[in-house]
Design a protein around this motif. Structure first.
Motif, PDB file in Angstrom:
ATOM      1  N   VAL A  19     -20.343 -44.772 -11.387  1.00 27.13           N
ATOM      2  CA  VAL A  19     -21.349 -44.744 -10.324  1.00 27.13           C
ATOM      3  C   VAL A  19     -21.497 -46.090  -9.606  1.00 27.13           C
ATOM      4  O   VAL A  19     -21.549 -46.108  -8.359  1.00 27.13           O
ATOM      5  CB  VAL A  19     -22.709 -44.211 -10.861  1.00 27.13           C
ATOM      6  CG1 VAL A  19     -23.226 -44.989 -12.048  1.00 27.13           C
ATOM      7  CG2 VAL A  19     -23.749 -44.181  -9.768  1.00 27.13           C
ATOM      8  N   ARG A  44     -18.932 -46.977  -1.269  1.00 29.24           N
ATOM      9  CA  ARG A  44     -19.475 -46.102  -0.224  1.00 29.24           C
ATOM     10  C   ARG A  44     -20.529 -46.825   0.619  1.00 29.24           C
ATOM     11  O   ARG A  44     -20.586 -46.655   1.839  1.00 29.24           O
ATOM     12  CB  ARG A  44     -20.032 -44.827  -0.843  1.00 29.24           C
ATOM     13  CG  ARG A  44     -18.915 -43.899  -1.329  1.00 29.24           C
ATOM     14  CD  ARG A  44     -19.208 -42.444  -1.020  1.00 29.24           C
ATOM     15  NE  ARG A  44     -20.452 -42.024  -1.621  1.00 29.24           N
ATOM     16  CZ  ARG A  44     -20.579 -41.679  -2.902  1.00 29.24           C
ATOM     17  NH1 ARG A  44     -19.527 -41.706  -3.679  1.00 29.24           N
ATOM     18  NH2 ARG A  44     -21.734 -41.307  -3.378  1.00 29.24           N
ATOM     19  N   GLY A  81     -14.007 -43.650  -9.603  1.00 23.13           N
ATOM     20  CA  GLY A  81     -14.778 -44.692 -10.277  1.00 23.13           C
ATOM     21  C   GLY A  81     -16.089 -44.186 -10.850  1.00 23.13           C
ATOM     22  O   GLY A  81     -16.522 -43.068 -10.572  1.00 23.13           O
ATOM     23  N   LYS A 105     -28.347 -41.466 -20.875  1.00 23.98           N
ATOM     24  CA  LYS A 105     -27.338 -41.957 -21.811  1.00 23.98           C
ATOM     25  C   LYS A 105     -27.641 -43.411 -22.110  1.00 23.98           C
ATOM     26  O   LYS A 105     -27.540 -44.264 -21.239  1.00 23.98           O
ATOM     27  CB  LYS A 105     -25.926 -41.819 -21.227  1.00 23.98           C
ATOM     28  CG  LYS A 105     -25.237 -40.524 -21.664  1.00 23.98           C
ATOM     29  CD  LYS A 105     -23.978 -40.221 -20.902  1.00 23.98           C
ATOM     30  CE  LYS A 105     -22.889 -41.224 -21.092  1.00 23.98           C
ATOM     31  NZ  LYS A 105     -21.644 -40.823 -20.381  1.00 23.98           N
ATOM     32  N   PRO A 115     -23.066 -32.858  -9.340  1.00 25.76           N
ATOM     33  CA  PRO A 115     -23.601 -32.820 -10.706  1.00 25.76           C
ATOM     34  C   PRO A 115     -24.345 -34.095 -11.108  1.00 25.76           C
ATOM     35  O   PRO A 115     -23.967 -35.198 -10.715  1.00 25.76           O
ATOM     36  CB  PRO A 115     -22.347 -32.649 -11.570  1.00 25.76           C
ATOM     37  CG  PRO A 115     -21.219 -33.144 -10.733  1.00 25.76           C
ATOM     38  CD  PRO A 115     -21.599 -32.918  -9.303  1.00 25.76           C
ATOM     39  N   ASP A 116     -25.402 -33.922 -11.902  1.00 25.26           N
ATOM     40  CA  ASP A 116     -26.172 -35.035 -12.456  1.00 25.26           C
ATOM     41  C   ASP A 116     -25.547 -35.573 -13.736  1.00 25.26           C
ATOM     42  O   ASP A 116     -25.732 -36.729 -14.094  1.00 25.26           O
ATOM     43  CB  ASP A 116     -27.592 -34.542 -12.833  1.00 25.26           C
ATOM     44  CG  ASP A 116     -28.619 -34.897 -11.774  1.00 25.26           C
ATOM     45  OD1 ASP A 116     -28.294 -35.692 -10.859  1.00 25.26           O
ATOM     46  OD2 ASP A 116     -29.741 -34.372 -11.869  1.00 25.26           O
ATOM     47  N   ARG A 132     -29.081 -44.237 -17.071  1.00 20.42           N
ATOM     48  CA  ARG A 132     -27.933 -44.730 -17.821  1.00 20.42           C
ATOM     49  C   ARG A 132     -28.207 -46.161 -18.272  1.00 20.42           C
ATOM     50  O   ARG A 132     -28.910 -46.912 -17.583  1.00 20.42           O
ATOM     51  CB  ARG A 132     -26.674 -44.767 -16.924  1.00 20.42           C
ATOM     52  CG  ARG A 132     -26.182 -43.424 -16.427  1.00 20.42           C
ATOM     53  CD  ARG A 132     -25.496 -42.650 -17.529  1.00 20.42           C
ATOM     54  NE  ARG A 132     -24.989 -41.366 -17.064  1.00 20.42           N
ATOM     55  CZ  ARG A 132     -25.712 -40.249 -17.016  1.00 20.42           C
ATOM     56  NH1 ARG A 132     -26.987 -40.250 -17.367  1.00 20.42           N
ATOM     57  NH2 ARG A 132     -25.168 -39.115 -16.609  1.00 20.42           N
ATOM     58  N   TRP A 137     -24.613 -38.943  -5.320  1.00 21.47           N
ATOM     59  CA  TRP A 137     -24.463 -37.675  -6.061  1.00 21.47           C
ATOM     60  C   TRP A 137     -25.677 -37.409  -6.938  1.00 21.47           C
ATOM     61  O   TRP A 137     -26.211 -38.325  -7.586  1.00 21.47           O
ATOM     62  CB  TRP A 137     -23.258 -37.713  -6.980  1.00 21.47           C
ATOM     63  CG  TRP A 137     -21.935 -37.874  -6.312  1.00 21.47           C
ATOM     64  CD1 TRP A 137     -21.684 -37.886  -4.971  1.00 21.47           C
ATOM     65  CD2 TRP A 137     -20.674 -38.048  -6.961  1.00 21.47           C
ATOM     66  NE1 TRP A 137     -20.340 -38.072  -4.749  1.00 21.47           N
ATOM     67  CE2 TRP A 137     -19.697 -38.161  -5.949  1.00 21.47           C
ATOM     68  CE3 TRP A 137     -20.266 -38.111  -8.293  1.00 21.47           C
ATOM     69  CZ2 TRP A 137     -18.343 -38.345  -6.232  1.00 21.47           C
ATOM     70  CZ3 TRP A 137     -18.921 -38.292  -8.579  1.00 21.47           C
ATOM     71  CH2 TRP A 137     -17.969 -38.397  -7.557  1.00 21.47           C
TER      72      TRP A 137
END
Ligand code: GDP
Length: 320
Positions: free
Chosen positions: A181, A188, A179, A275, A269-270, A210, A203
């Motif tokens: 974020v 989670r 999925g 975006k 990873p970022d 975003r 992460w």
């Protein structure tokens, strides 16, 4: 569009599709075709063609095709690309052959070049290389946008492409690895709360930002574009909230009721640092999102709890 127009949501089981199927009756549309079990298998050209021949949809929202976060894009690039290419060619061809009045094609912001200046304008399309992890899926979406444009030029079809900001909502894919974020963190955080964990791991550094768009607002933007936009250029569908991942994680933890600490796992990873879309054309036409971010996360969490109680939450929902 009239209340009695025949409207087809191609991809009614997707995040955007489910939101459209909720919104359209509320907006007075009484003639939805191809809903639920009546929707043809979109990867099957014959099935799509005979559906259009018999149902003659006038207004089409092409929002179908599997998609996912970085995990799914890395694991199944061929499946994602193939299904999206098939669905797009099948639906556009049938809409043209059977004389649909208008079609809105939902592309994806990952079809923009990785290094596009922010906020991203539609003029950036095709000006540079794509993000490698999602390049296969993004190329299929770019092909879809180009095909809409080609039909406009060659046949005068009123096919319009929309590029949405990062969407999320109750019908999301809540797979922990597949999925995006927001749904991944909701799952989670929920599981961490159930186990009584003291730490929730997120992460990356938490710094990337975003632009997020709630699925009901996305559906409303799609309907607005279907009704009022008929330009040759694609249309960015945004104007929503730009937040850092750290801010997102705090809201999610709060909504879910996670009382421990939020930790950032910088070994993961970022992705891109920012975006966001330049949606000035859409906003200038008078559309804007109406759902506050926290309220949208609350609704999304309820969607997760509903999925958990009814069908269970699987690790991926790739229907190919
Ligand atoms: P994208 O980077 O915009 O294509 O989309 P994602 O939603 O997959 O990721 C957005 C950001 O959230 C990235 O910086 C990720 O590193 C970060 N992130 C933090 N935790 C998670 C998680 O559990 N799943 C995903 N997909 N991203 C996460």
């Amino acid at each position: 569009m009239r209340a009695t127009s025949r409207v087809f949501v191609a991809g009614g089981d997707t995040l955007a599709g489910a939101a459209l199927l909720d919104l359209l009756p509320d907006e007075g549309f009484v003639n939805l075709v191809g809903v639920g079990g009546d929707e043809p298998e979109l990867t099957d050209a014959l099935a799509v063609n005979s559906f259009f021949a018999s149902e003659r949809p006038e207004f089409v929202f092409l929002v179908g095709g599997p998609s996912g976060g970085i995990g799914l894009n890395r694991a199944r690039p061929a499946d994602l690309m193939l299904a999206n290419l098939q669905i797009t060619t099948n639906v556009l061809d049938a809409a043209h052959r059977h004389g649909a009045t208008k079609l809105l094609y939902l592309a994806s912001s990952c079809a923009y070049p990785r290094e596009a200046p922010q906020p991203i304008r539609v003029e950036s399309l095709g000006t540079g290389p794509l993000e490698p992890t999602s390049a296969a899926y993004a190329t299929a979406k770019l092909a879809g946008a180009t095909l809409c444009d080609a039909y406009r030029r060659q046949y005068g079809c009123r096919f319009v492409t929309g590029f949405p900001a990062n969407p999320f909502g109750p019908h999301d894919d809540f797979g922990a690895d597949s999925g995006h974020v927001i749904p991944a963190l909701i799952r989670r955080a929920h599981e961490a709360t159930e186990r009584g964990d003291s730490v929730l791991s997120v992460w990356g550094t938490g710094a990337p930002r975003r632009e997020f768009l709630f699925s009901r607002d996305l559906a409303s933007a799609c309907l607005f574009a279907q009704r009022w936009y008929d330009g040759d250029a694609p249309l960015n569908l945004g104007g929503g909230t730009v937040l850092s991942i750290a801010e997102v994680a705090r809201v999610v933890a709060d909504v879910v009721g996670f009382r421990g600490r939020v930790m950032f796992d910088a070994t993961k990873p970022d992705g891109a640092p920012l975006k966001a879309l330049d949606s000035s054309v859409l906003v200038g036409m008078g559309w804007k999102p109406t759902t506050a971010f926290r309220a949208a996360v609350e609704e999304t969490y309820h969607g997760f709890l509903h999925q958990l109680a009814t069908e269970g939450v699987t690790d991926e929902r790739l229907a190919v």
